[in-house]
Design a protein around this motif. Structure first.
Motif, PDB file in Angstrom:
ATOM      1  N   ALA A 201       0.838  -1.195   0.000  1.00 49.06           N
ATOM      2  CA  ALA A 201       0.000   0.000   0.000  1.00 49.06           C
ATOM      3  C   ALA A 201       0.876   1.249   0.000  1.00 49.06           C
ATOM      4  O   ALA A 201       1.754   1.414   0.848  1.00 49.06           O
ATOM      5  CB  ALA A 201      -0.920   0.000   1.212  1.00 49.06           C
ATOM      6  N   THR A 202       0.626   2.132  -0.947  1.00 45.46           N
ATOM      7  CA  THR A 202       1.455   3.307  -1.194  1.00 45.46           C
ATOM      8  C   THR A 202       0.613   4.566  -0.997  1.00 45.46           C
ATOM      9  O   THR A 202      -0.424   4.744  -1.628  1.00 45.46           O
ATOM     10  CB  THR A 202       2.037   3.238  -2.618  1.00 45.46           C
ATOM     11  OG1 THR A 202       2.792   2.018  -2.749  1.00 45.46           O
ATOM     12  CG2 THR A 202       2.931   4.415  -2.911  1.00 45.46           C
ATOM     13  N   ILE A 203       1.067   5.437  -0.121  1.00 45.55           N
ATOM     14  CA  ILE A 203       0.275   6.560   0.366  1.00 45.55           C
ATOM     15  C   ILE A 203       0.143   7.655  -0.704  1.00 45.55           C
ATOM     16  O   ILE A 203       1.113   7.995  -1.380  1.00 45.55           O
ATOM     17  CB  ILE A 203       0.916   7.133   1.645  1.00 45.55           C
ATOM     18  CG1 ILE A 203       0.919   6.057   2.742  1.00 45.55           C
ATOM     19  CG2 ILE A 203       0.187   8.366   2.135  1.00 45.55           C
ATOM     20  CD1 ILE A 203       1.744   6.427   3.943  1.00 45.55           C
ATOM     21  N   VAL A 204      -1.071   8.215  -0.813  1.00 42.94           N
ATOM     22  CA  VAL A 204      -1.348   9.181  -1.878  1.00 42.94           C
ATOM     23  C   VAL A 204      -0.992  10.621  -1.522  1.00 42.94           C
ATOM     24  O   VAL A 204      -0.840  11.451  -2.423  1.00 42.94           O
ATOM     25  CB  VAL A 204      -2.832   9.119  -2.306  1.00 42.94           C
ATOM     26  CG1 VAL A 204      -3.186   7.750  -2.844  1.00 42.94           C
ATOM     27  CG2 VAL A 204      -3.773   9.524  -1.174  1.00 42.94           C
ATOM     28  N   SER A 205      -0.868  10.932  -0.232  1.00 39.90           N
ATOM     29  CA  SER A 205      -0.578  12.329   0.115  1.00 39.90           C
ATOM     30  C   SER A 205      -0.123  12.449   1.562  1.00 39.90           C
ATOM     31  O   SER A 205      -0.226  11.498   2.350  1.00 39.90           O
ATOM     32  CB  SER A 205      -1.818  13.207  -0.082  1.00 39.90           C
ATOM     33  OG  SER A 205      -2.723  13.041   0.993  1.00 39.90           O
ATOM     34  N   ASP A 206       0.314  13.650   1.931  1.00 39.34           N
ATOM     35  CA  ASP A 206       0.765  13.882   3.299  1.00 39.34           C
ATOM     36  C   ASP A 206      -0.398  14.073   4.267  1.00 39.34           C
ATOM     37  O   ASP A 206      -0.173  14.343   5.449  1.00 39.34           O
ATOM     38  CB  ASP A 206       1.738  15.063   3.372  1.00 39.34           C
ATOM     39  CG  ASP A 206       1.127  16.364   2.874  1.00 39.34           C
ATOM     40  OD1 ASP A 206      -0.070  16.372   2.528  1.00 39.34           O
ATOM     41  OD2 ASP A 206       1.858  17.365   2.829  1.00 39.34           O
ATOM     42  N   THR A 207      -1.625  13.909   3.810  1.00 41.52           N
ATOM     43  CA  THR A 207      -2.771  13.883   4.730  1.00 41.52           C
ATOM     44  C   THR A 207      -3.037  12.472   5.239  1.00 41.52           C
ATOM     45  O   THR A 207      -4.001  12.247   5.959  1.00 41.52           O
ATOM     46  CB  THR A 207      -4.042  14.417   4.045  1.00 41.52           C
ATOM     47  OG1 THR A 207      -4.452  13.511   3.010  1.00 41.52           O
ATOM     48  CG2 THR A 207      -3.817  15.797   3.461  1.00 41.52           C
ATOM     49  N   SER A 208      -2.166  11.540   4.878  1.00 42.87           N
ATOM     50  CA  SER A 208      -2.397  10.118   5.183  1.00 42.87           C
ATOM     51  C   SER A 208      -1.163   9.472   5.791  1.00 42.87           C
ATOM     52  O   SER A 208      -0.751   8.394   5.390  1.00 42.87           O
ATOM     53  CB  SER A 208      -2.805   9.381   3.892  1.00 42.87           C
ATOM     54  OG  SER A 208      -2.992   8.009   4.110  1.00 42.87           O
ATOM     55  N   LEU A 209      -0.572  10.129   6.776  1.00 39.13           N
ATOM     56  CA  LEU A 209       0.687   9.638   7.339  1.00 39.13           C
ATOM     57  C   LEU A 209       0.417   8.661   8.481  1.00 39.13           C
ATOM     58  O   LEU A 209       0.606   8.972   9.646  1.00 39.13           O
ATOM     59  CB  LEU A 209       1.538  10.819   7.815  1.00 39.13           C
ATOM     60  CG  LEU A 209       1.837  11.873   6.748  1.00 39.13           C
ATOM     61  CD1 LEU A 209       2.741  12.950   7.310  1.00 39.13           C
ATOM     62  CD2 LEU A 209       2.459  11.240   5.507  1.00 39.13           C
ATOM     63  N   GLY A 210      -0.007   7.464   8.131  1.00 37.57           N
ATOM     64  CA  GLY A 210      -0.377   6.499   9.154  1.00 37.57           C
ATOM     65  C   GLY A 210       0.746   5.601   9.608  1.00 37.57           C
ATOM     66  O   GLY A 210       0.913   5.337  10.792  1.00 37.57           O
ATOM     67  N   PHE A 211       1.543   5.098   8.677  1.00 42.15           N
ATOM     68  CA  PHE A 211       2.597   4.142   8.997  1.00 42.15           C
ATOM     69  C   PHE A 211       3.916   4.712   8.465  1.00 42.15           C
ATOM     70  O   PHE A 211       4.125   4.752   7.250  1.00 42.15           O
ATOM     71  CB  PHE A 211       2.282   2.786   8.374  1.00 42.15           C
ATOM     72  CG  PHE A 211       0.955   2.231   8.814  1.00 42.15           C
ATOM     73  CD1 PHE A 211       0.834   1.568  10.014  1.00 42.15           C
ATOM     74  CD2 PHE A 211      -0.181   2.400   8.027  1.00 42.15           C
ATOM     75  CE1 PHE A 211      -0.392   1.064  10.434  1.00 42.15           C
ATOM     76  CE2 PHE A 211      -1.408   1.906   8.431  1.00 42.15           C
ATOM     77  CZ  PHE A 211      -1.518   1.236   9.637  1.00 42.15           C
TER      78      PHE A 211
END
Length: 363
Positions: A62-72
């Motif tokens: 899973a590859t994060i789409v933006s800096d609003t999604s900094l979960g892991f």
């Protein structure tokens, strides 16, 4: 005259849109937590190329789409130029061996820190990961305003554009396992009263808007989606998962995307064997594109799924993690390496990552 070797269903060719697959064994997307600072690292070149065969399909973690999604923190991203450039040699290594490579793009929603956003403001209780340590604590999420949602849709669109710029053959939208899209779709989480909440149609609106935006950006023939209607990961369950899965399968046909990737029902979040009491078959029949199943399959179960036309392709996670030459092992029907769950999510660039032996190493 020597007897002809029996045909192994999992190893028969398949035409996936414009892609000619030599077999039906797919590398499932698996979090590996080895991308420091959200940037893919050089050791991923070896990891993915080890698991590449000519004409084989691989899906990234899973590859994060933006800096609003900094979960892991040790997940890869694809919203910056640095990240795109870091993916390029990894993609090149897979292509050099003849593989087809899709990037799974995700927004984790209320699993983010330090300022999570979601379909809801309901907090998530502390989660115990599979290694039983480092229990993550999550701040209460902020409910997205309806006027903010187009911005999140656009983040997926831009991530898809970046994936193609990095050389990927396509993207898989992560709509499963309790992350943001799933948080909108599932009625256990979504308590909205606007056009994105309430009815099944409203709860699925966000997911379908993302599908449409991504398909328009890079072409529907390069787009897949992963769904887990039966799962309740991260406290994201639904009161009628069959209805949800079927609605999504039917609705996706409007956009003509390449494939739908669905996860089998799970029990207590861990499935060692497929549970066919709640079959994905109605979704498979409803969806007009290619269908991929995942969820604890072994060689025999995967072959049976192909024979019985319950799927076109079978995605393997833990078995492929521990057996970089899994299609070859299936071909020879030999013993497979056992995976070590304790090293799934460590940060070591070798141990539990690229050190699982090939067949020739075990001889």
């Amino acid at each position: 005259m020597a007897a002809k070797a029996p045909t192994i269903p999992l190893l028969t060719p398949y035409k996936l849109g414009k892609f000619n697959l030599s077999h039906r064994v797919v590398l499932a997307p698996m979090a590996r937590n080895r991308c420091y600072g959200y940037v893919p690292q050089p050791h991923a070149i070896l990891y993915y190329s080890q698991r590449t065969s000519k004409g084989g399909l691989l899906i990234t973690e899973a590859t994060i789409v933006s800096d609003t999604s900094l979960g892991f923190p040790e997940s890869p991203g694809i919203w910056t130029t640095e990240q795109v450039d870091a993916w390029k040699p990894i993609v090149d290594a897979v292509h050099a061996k003849g593989g087809i490579f899709f990037c799974q793009i995700v927004h984790v929603g209320r699993v983010s820190n330090p300022a999570p956003i979601s379909s809801t403001d309901k907090p998530l209780t502390p989660q115990i990961p599979s290694n039983g340590t480092d229990v993550p604590q999550f701040a209460p999420p902020r409910r997205l305003r309806s006027d903010e949602i187009p911005g999140i849709v656009n983040e997926f669109r831009l991530a898809a554009r970046n994936a193609i710029a990095a050389g990927f053959d396509g993207v898989e939208i992560h709509g499963a396992h309790g992350f943001l899209i799933d948080q909108f779709m599932k009625d256990q989480v979504n308590d909205r009263t606007d056009q994105y909440g309430g009815s099944l149609e409203n709860r699925c609106r966000f997911a379908l808007e993302i599908v449409e935006a991504v398909a328009n950006e890079i072409g529907a023939e390069r787009v897949g989606i992963r769904l887990s209607p039966f799962a309740d990961y991260l406290e994201s369950g639904d009161s009628n998962p069959k209805e949800l899965g079927l609605y999504m399968a039917e609705s996706l046909n409007k956009y003509g995307i390449l494939y739908c990737h669905m996860v089998e029902p799970r029990m207590n979040g861990v499935l060692e064997k497929p549970n066919t009491s709640d079959s994905l078959l109605p979704m498979r029949k409803a969806f007009k594109g290619s269908f991929i199943v995942a969820g604890g399959y072994d060689r025999e179960e995967g072959n049976n799924a192909i024979i019985e036309n319950r799927t076109d392709l079978v995605a393997y996670g833990r078995l492929f993690l521990a057996n970089p030459d899994l299609p070859r092992r299936f071909e020879l029907d030999v013993l497979i390496n056992k995976y070590n769950r304790e090293t799934f999510y460590t940060s070591d660039p070798v141990i539990g990552y690229t050190d699982y032996p090939f067949l020739e190493d075990s001889a």
